[in-house]
Design a protein around this motif. Structure first.
Motif, PDB file in Angstrom:
ATOM      1  N   THR A 162      70.171  34.216  66.135  1.00  0.00           N
ATOM      2  CA  THR A 162      71.551  33.707  66.479  1.00  0.00           C
ATOM      3  C   THR A 162      71.283  32.268  66.084  1.00  0.00           C
ATOM      4  O   THR A 162      70.296  31.745  66.777  1.00  0.00           O
ATOM      5  CB  THR A 162      71.950  33.747  68.179  1.00  0.00           C
ATOM      6  OG1 THR A 162      72.022  35.215  68.034  1.00  0.00           O
ATOM      7  CG2 THR A 162      73.156  33.124  68.292  1.00  0.00           C
ATOM      8  N   GLU A 199      79.420  31.785  70.302  1.00  0.00           N
ATOM      9  CA  GLU A 199      79.171  31.837  71.405  1.00  0.00           C
ATOM     10  C   GLU A 199      79.113  30.400  71.606  1.00  0.00           C
ATOM     11  O   GLU A 199      78.019  29.633  71.526  1.00  0.00           O
ATOM     12  CB  GLU A 199      77.604  32.469  71.713  1.00  0.00           C
ATOM     13  CG  GLU A 199      77.198  32.132  72.993  1.00  0.00           C
ATOM     14  CD  GLU A 199      75.692  32.695  73.273  1.00  0.00           C
ATOM     15  OE1 GLU A 199      75.192  32.229  74.324  1.00  0.00           O
ATOM     16  OE2 GLU A 199      75.508  33.751  72.557  1.00  0.00           O
ATOM     17  N   CYS A 206      78.130  26.723  73.568  1.00  0.00           N
ATOM     18  CA  CYS A 206      76.724  26.417  74.297  1.00  0.00           C
ATOM     19  C   CYS A 206      76.807  24.924  74.365  1.00  0.00           C
ATOM     20  O   CYS A 206      76.437  24.188  73.351  1.00  0.00           O
ATOM     21  CB  CYS A 206      75.674  27.067  73.708  1.00  0.00           C
ATOM     22  SG  CYS A 206      74.200  26.733  74.684  1.00  0.00           S
TER      23      CYS A 206
END
Length: 101
Positions: free
Chosen positions: A29, A62, A64
């Motif tokens: 990722t 995602e 972050c």
């Protein structure tokens, strides 16, 4: 049988930079910064390609902090691979079949 969704997905993956992105995301990722470093592409160009991959369902995001990480969705690629495996099996089973003129 190939569907229009499969055809669209093949078009998305046919771009060399998008295929490179998918290859990198298969290993881990990554955020946009990492992908810029790995590909040498400009951030805006890379973001456009990531948007296309996200809209096609190939990657998911995602958040972050101030970064967005991208993760490959392997089930999407497995589905497409399964379609090709089915076509290969059909071709193998019908190798001696020929329509007369």
């Amino acid at each position: 049988m190939m569907t229009s969704v499969d055809t669209d997905l093949m078009r998305v993956l046919a771009d060399p930079l998008r295929l490179r992105i998918v290859t990198l995301l298969a290993r881990e990722t990554l955020c946009t910064t990492h992908l810029v470093e790995e590909t040498g592409a400009r951030q805006t160009n890379l973001s456009n390609h990531l948007r296309v991959l996200r809209e096609a369902g190939v990657v998911e995001t995602e958040p972050c902090g101030r970064f967005t990480y991208y993760r490959l969705r392997p089930e999407v690629l497995e589905g497409l691979a399964g379609r090709f495996a089915g076509l290969a099996a059909t071709a193998r089973a019908n190798a001696d079949s020929k329509r007369s003129c």
